[in-house]
Design a protein around this motif. Sequence first.
Motif, PDB file in Angstrom:
ATOM      1  N   ASN A  20      48.716 -19.330  45.181  1.00  0.00           N
ATOM      2  CA  ASN A  20      49.660 -19.786  44.498  1.00  0.00           C
ATOM      3  C   ASN A  20      50.886 -18.557  43.920  1.00  0.00           C
ATOM      4  O   ASN A  20      51.888 -19.445  43.917  1.00  0.00           O
ATOM      5  CB  ASN A  20      49.035 -20.205  42.895  1.00  0.00           C
ATOM      6  N   HIS A  21      50.514 -17.638  43.921  1.00  0.00           N
ATOM      7  CA  HIS A  21      51.528 -16.508  43.668  1.00  0.00           C
ATOM      8  C   HIS A  21      52.419 -16.556  44.880  1.00  0.00           C
ATOM      9  O   HIS A  21      53.875 -16.319  44.609  1.00  0.00           O
ATOM     10  CB  HIS A  21      51.008 -14.964  43.872  1.00  0.00           C
ATOM     11  N   PHE A  22      52.251 -17.020  46.054  1.00  0.00           N
ATOM     12  CA  PHE A  22      53.461 -16.988  47.007  1.00  0.00           C
ATOM     13  C   PHE A  22      53.726 -18.515  47.288  1.00  0.00           C
ATOM     14  O   PHE A  22      54.449 -18.591  48.564  1.00  0.00           O
ATOM     15  CB  PHE A  22      52.532 -16.560  48.396  1.00  0.00           C
ATOM     16  N   GLY A  23      53.495 -19.489  46.528  1.00  0.00           N
ATOM     17  CA  GLY A  23      53.946 -20.711  46.501  1.00  0.00           C
ATOM     18  C   GLY A  23      53.198 -21.660  47.607  1.00  0.00           C
ATOM     19  O   GLY A  23      53.817 -22.757  47.987  1.00  0.00           O
ATOM     20  N   LEU A  24      51.901 -21.571  47.841  1.00  0.00           N
ATOM     21  CA  LEU A  24      51.127 -21.972  48.822  1.00  0.00           C
ATOM     22  C   LEU A  24      50.219 -23.050  47.771  1.00  0.00           C
ATOM     23  O   LEU A  24      49.561 -22.695  46.672  1.00  0.00           O
ATOM     24  CB  LEU A  24      50.682 -21.164  49.753  1.00  0.00           C
ATOM     25  N   GLU A  25      49.612 -24.075  48.315  1.00  0.00           N
ATOM     26  CA  GLU A  25      48.831 -24.913  47.920  1.00  0.00           C
ATOM     27  C   GLU A  25      47.321 -24.589  48.075  1.00  0.00           C
ATOM     28  O   GLU A  25      47.280 -24.170  49.264  1.00  0.00           O
ATOM     29  CB  GLU A  25      49.002 -26.591  48.319  1.00  0.00           C
ATOM     30  N   VAL A  26      46.395 -24.803  47.115  1.00  0.00           N
ATOM     31  CA  VAL A  26      45.003 -24.288  47.324  1.00  0.00           C
ATOM     32  C   VAL A  26      43.886 -25.334  46.912  1.00  0.00           C
ATOM     33  O   VAL A  26      44.251 -25.900  45.713  1.00  0.00           O
ATOM     34  CB  VAL A  26      44.744 -22.935  46.896  1.00  0.00           C
ATOM     35  N   GLU A  27      42.894 -25.393  47.311  1.00  0.00           N
ATOM     36  CA  GLU A  27      41.863 -26.080  46.787  1.00  0.00           C
ATOM     37  C   GLU A  27      40.676 -25.288  46.996  1.00  0.00           C
ATOM     38  O   GLU A  27      40.256 -24.890  48.014  1.00  0.00           O
ATOM     39  CB  GLU A  27      41.711 -27.601  47.314  1.00  0.00           C
ATOM     40  N   ILE A  28      39.745 -25.101  45.758  1.00  0.00           N
ATOM     41  CA  ILE A  28      38.568 -24.263  45.862  1.00  0.00           C
ATOM     42  C   ILE A  28      37.384 -25.399  45.904  1.00  0.00           C
ATOM     43  O   ILE A  28      36.982 -26.254  45.012  1.00  0.00           O
ATOM     44  CB  ILE A  28      38.565 -23.295  44.847  1.00  0.00           C
ATOM     45  N   LEU A 314      46.273 -11.950  52.904  1.00  0.00           N
ATOM     46  CA  LEU A 314      46.123 -13.046  53.687  1.00  0.00           C
ATOM     47  C   LEU A 314      47.092 -14.024  53.045  1.00  0.00           C
ATOM     48  O   LEU A 314      48.099 -14.714  53.833  1.00  0.00           O
ATOM     49  CB  LEU A 314      44.694 -13.836  53.468  1.00  0.00           C
ATOM     50  N   ALA A 315      47.259 -14.298  51.820  1.00  0.00           N
ATOM     51  CA  ALA A 315      48.336 -15.115  51.306  1.00  0.00           C
ATOM     52  C   ALA A 315      49.834 -14.523  51.847  1.00  0.00           C
ATOM     53  O   ALA A 315      50.557 -15.547  52.191  1.00  0.00           O
ATOM     54  CB  ALA A 315      48.287 -15.025  49.886  1.00  0.00           C
ATOM     55  N   ARG A 316      50.154 -13.535  51.564  1.00  0.00           N
ATOM     56  CA  ARG A 316      51.501 -13.063  52.104  1.00  0.00           C
ATOM     57  C   ARG A 316      51.607 -13.093  53.511  1.00  0.00           C
ATOM     58  O   ARG A 316      52.705 -13.551  53.952  1.00  0.00           O
ATOM     59  CB  ARG A 316      51.518 -11.305  51.463  1.00  0.00           C
ATOM     60  N   SER A 317      50.519 -12.745  54.071  1.00  0.00           N
ATOM     61  CA  SER A 317      50.655 -13.104  55.623  1.00  0.00           C
ATOM     62  C   SER A 317      50.940 -14.570  56.206  1.00  0.00           C
ATOM     63  O   SER A 317      51.905 -14.821  56.903  1.00  0.00           O
ATOM     64  CB  SER A 317      49.431 -12.625  56.403  1.00  0.00           C
TER      65      SER A 317
END
Length: 395
Positions: A20-28, A314-317
């Motif tokens: 979320n910090h890097f603007g990506l969508e996520v579902e757990i 991982l998120a930044r990559s």
Amino acid sequence: MKAVIVGGGIGGLNAALCFNHFGLEVEILEQAGQLEDIGAGIQISPNGMQVLRALDIDEQIAATGFQPRATQFRMGQSGRVIMTQDMGERLKEKWGAPYLHIHRADLISTMARALEERCPRAIRMATTVTGYGQDEHKAWATLDDGTIVEGDIVIGADGIKSAIRTQMLGPEKPLFTGNVAWRAVVPVARLGRNAPLPVASVWLGEGKHAVTYLLRGGTLANLVGVVERDDWQQESWTEKGVREQAMADFAGWHPTITTLLEQAEQHYRWALFDRDPLDQWVDGRAVVIGDAAHPMLPFMAQGAVQAIEDGYVLARSLAEHDDSDSALNHFFHARRDRTATVQKAARRNMGIFHQRTTGGKLSTYGPMWLAGKIPGQEAFDAQLEWLYGYDVTAD
């Protein structure tokens, strides 16, 4: 980019916040029906707090945790102090972030609240994942009822018994270390004068050791006691033991240890297994992180912190690369050597803490005692610079 994260523990929640910090969508996808108040204390060193600061949850973490004044090594029976090293605000000045103790449930609840505020309904509870699939355009997690949850990548943050890792690499063969760990949490008010000091204490003994520290602003005392034995080999955080057995394992030890075990209402135990570093964490659009990728013995107090580092890298990559293949392989190469080094360091400490012979004690604890007599903290800092001074948010 959407990431489907399998597992809603520390590694999964932190990864979701990083996405979320890097603007990506996520579902757990979390197997449990609710995020329960289970577990015990964990330690978050400055390298982990740097990530939590970047996620803007460090102040909430600090408010529910405890900042120790120092770290101590003591003899388990007599309580004699071998070495004391200052921590507290000094570590914050040295490495830019504090060293904290926190209850696992408090860390998880803080992360979950932050995720709900920033990404509502991102967590799907009571959802059991059995595996994953993929094609050239997408990836998906397969549930136990046959349904699938699609995304661009699947992240296995599902711990030491990871279904994602098992499909990726096959069944693992961990090696039992011959050590069993006890853990207990007790209100400080019940311990009287035998309550642990406001420091992180490692108590050393023949074939065993214990670690004590405080939680929740100093109102709870946490104990982890490790004993060499081979008559019980169940690797489970939720397996309950018997008070009498725990006290027998530490009979004759300092009252701080025996009182804590006597006053604890629940005594959990788990067998400690060692695992060699994996040579693969990635399969196309699937990747494993945290304990699913690099489970480690608790003797460096870095299991949760290394998972926290994983999530940010991982998120930044993924945010910086144009395709998932490049991003996931970059993540693996950025993290594999560091986590393998921490795994091996924890393995070495296992042997240091349990000296049985007089010669072993003198050769191991003698230099520690001498180091504690040297003015200043330079030697202590130099040994930990590679670990605590490593800031993935600035890399």
